[in-house]
Design an enzyme around this catalytic site. Structure first.
Site, PDB file in Angstrom:
ATOM      1  N   SER A  73      41.692  44.225  44.813  1.00  0.00           N
ATOM      2  CA  SER A  73      42.409  43.478  45.918  1.00  0.00           C
ATOM      3  C   SER A  73      43.596  43.438  46.594  1.00  0.00           C
ATOM      4  O   SER A  73      44.471  44.067  45.413  1.00  0.00           O
ATOM      5  CB  SER A  73      42.188  41.506  45.191  1.00  0.00           C
ATOM      6  OG  SER A  73      42.556  41.490  46.753  1.00  0.00           O
ATOM      7  N   TYR A 105      43.418  36.153  38.991  1.00  0.00           N
ATOM      8  CA  TYR A 105      42.805  36.549  39.164  1.00  0.00           C
ATOM      9  C   TYR A 105      43.696  38.062  39.855  1.00  0.00           C
ATOM     10  O   TYR A 105      43.993  39.093  40.224  1.00  0.00           O
ATOM     11  CB  TYR A 105      42.472  36.124  40.933  1.00  0.00           C
ATOM     12  CG  TYR A 105      41.749  37.246  41.962  1.00  0.00           C
ATOM     13  CD1 TYR A 105      40.131  37.555  41.692  1.00  0.00           C
ATOM     14  CD2 TYR A 105      42.340  37.677  42.749  1.00  0.00           C
ATOM     15  CE1 TYR A 105      39.159  37.860  42.241  1.00  0.00           C
ATOM     16  CE2 TYR A 105      41.129  38.292  43.914  1.00  0.00           C
ATOM     17  CZ  TYR A 105      40.563  38.679  43.576  1.00  0.00           C
ATOM     18  OH  TYR A 105      39.522  39.152  44.785  1.00  0.00           O
TER      19      TYR A 105
END
Ligand code: NAD
Ligand code: 4PL
Length: 248
Positions: free
Chosen positions: A141, A154
């Site tokens: 990401s 995350y």
């Protein structure tokens, strides 16, 4: 019509919905036999049915080694073995820093980072046993570059996926297996649409070089390229796919 992935078998984790589902559909359109794996068994079966004859659904939890072992046993029985692994399954949390406790941290690392290791271990062992020119493509990401708020565990896990990808490329190059990562920006997936991340599009579009909301197909099309023969000389890389939000 000849597709660029004719004769290949691809495993896409977390493919019941969102970006994973779009990746599965694109690789199937390219001619691959696609194994759709997800924790959500009913969603995975529905996705496979929609995609058609060259898609099969096999439910599994990427963070559970015995579940992943059963997945690969079934893949071995039903296909010629995985040529292309797409590590897509992950939890996409929205959690204020003050609520990040050890239990949350461990859950996210378990699924998003350790799950990637568990599936990659099994897939690359199978690729080597069958002499495959394998491909490992992991969905990281762009939050790793941006340090995006409300997802500290995350962001850490996604950075781990990039580090793991670099090491894996080094370890497996001699076996003809490449390993690359993609860092999407904010994408209008099923998960995002149902979460507070959906409110961030205005801000993210302001940062992008190009206008518009990121779509699952923007990522699926890049996975198709990295899985194809055209990408045979690319390994250990991280390809940022976010309309130029991050420029580096
Ligand atoms: P999503 O929440 O829509 O779908 C994720 C899927 O993964 C779900 O079907 C879920 O059941 C499955 N899953 C979750 N835990 C699992 C487990 N333990 N084992 C197997 N399957 C599991 O997510 P998405 O937005 O489509 O994201 C897909 C990937 O893209 C993820 O790796 C995510 O981190 C990454 N990503 C998403 C965005 C975004 O803005 N949507 C941006 C950058 C990266
Ligand atoms: C820019 O990976 O890349 C929100 C949620 N915003 O999951 C992401 C951005 C999210 C992202 C992501």
């Amino acid at each position: 019509m000849a597709g660029r992935l004719d004769g290949k078998t691809a495993l896409v984790t977390g493919a019941a919905q969102g970006i994973g589902r779009a990746i599965a559909a694109r690789l199937a359109a390219d001619g691959a036999t696609v194994v759709i794996s997800d924790l959500n068994a009913a969603g995975g079966s529905a996705a496979a049915k929609d995609i058609g004859a060259n898609a099969i659904a096999i439910a599994a939890d990427v963070s559970d080694p015995s579940s992943v072992a059963a997945l690969f046993k079934e893949i071995d029985a039903k296909t010629g073995g995985v040529d292309i692994l797409v590590n897509n399954a992950s939890i996409v949390p929205f959690i204020a820093w003050d609520d990040v406790d050890l239990a949350h941290w461990q859950k996210i690392i378990d699924v998003n980072l350790t799950g990637t290791f568990i599936v990659t271990r099994a897939a690359t062992d199978q690729m080597r046993a069958k002499g495959k020119q394998g491909r490992v493509i992991s969905i990281s990401s762009n939050t790793f570059f941006a340090g995006t708020p409300n997802m500290a565990a995350y962001v850490a896990a996604k950075g781990g996926v990039i580090g793991f990808t670099r090491a894996l490329a080094t370890e497996l190059g001699k076996h003809g297996i490449t390993a690359n990562a993609i860092t999407p920006g904010l994408i209008e997936s099923d998960g995002v649409k149902a979460s507070p991340h959906n409110e961030a599009f205005g801000f993210v579009e302001m940062l992008q070089a190009m206008p518009g909301k990121g779509q699952p197909a923007h990522i699926a099309d890049v996975v198709s390229f990295l899985a194809s023969d055209d990408a045979r000389w690319i390994t250990g890389q991280t390809l940022n796919v976010d309309a130029g939000m991050i420029r580096h």
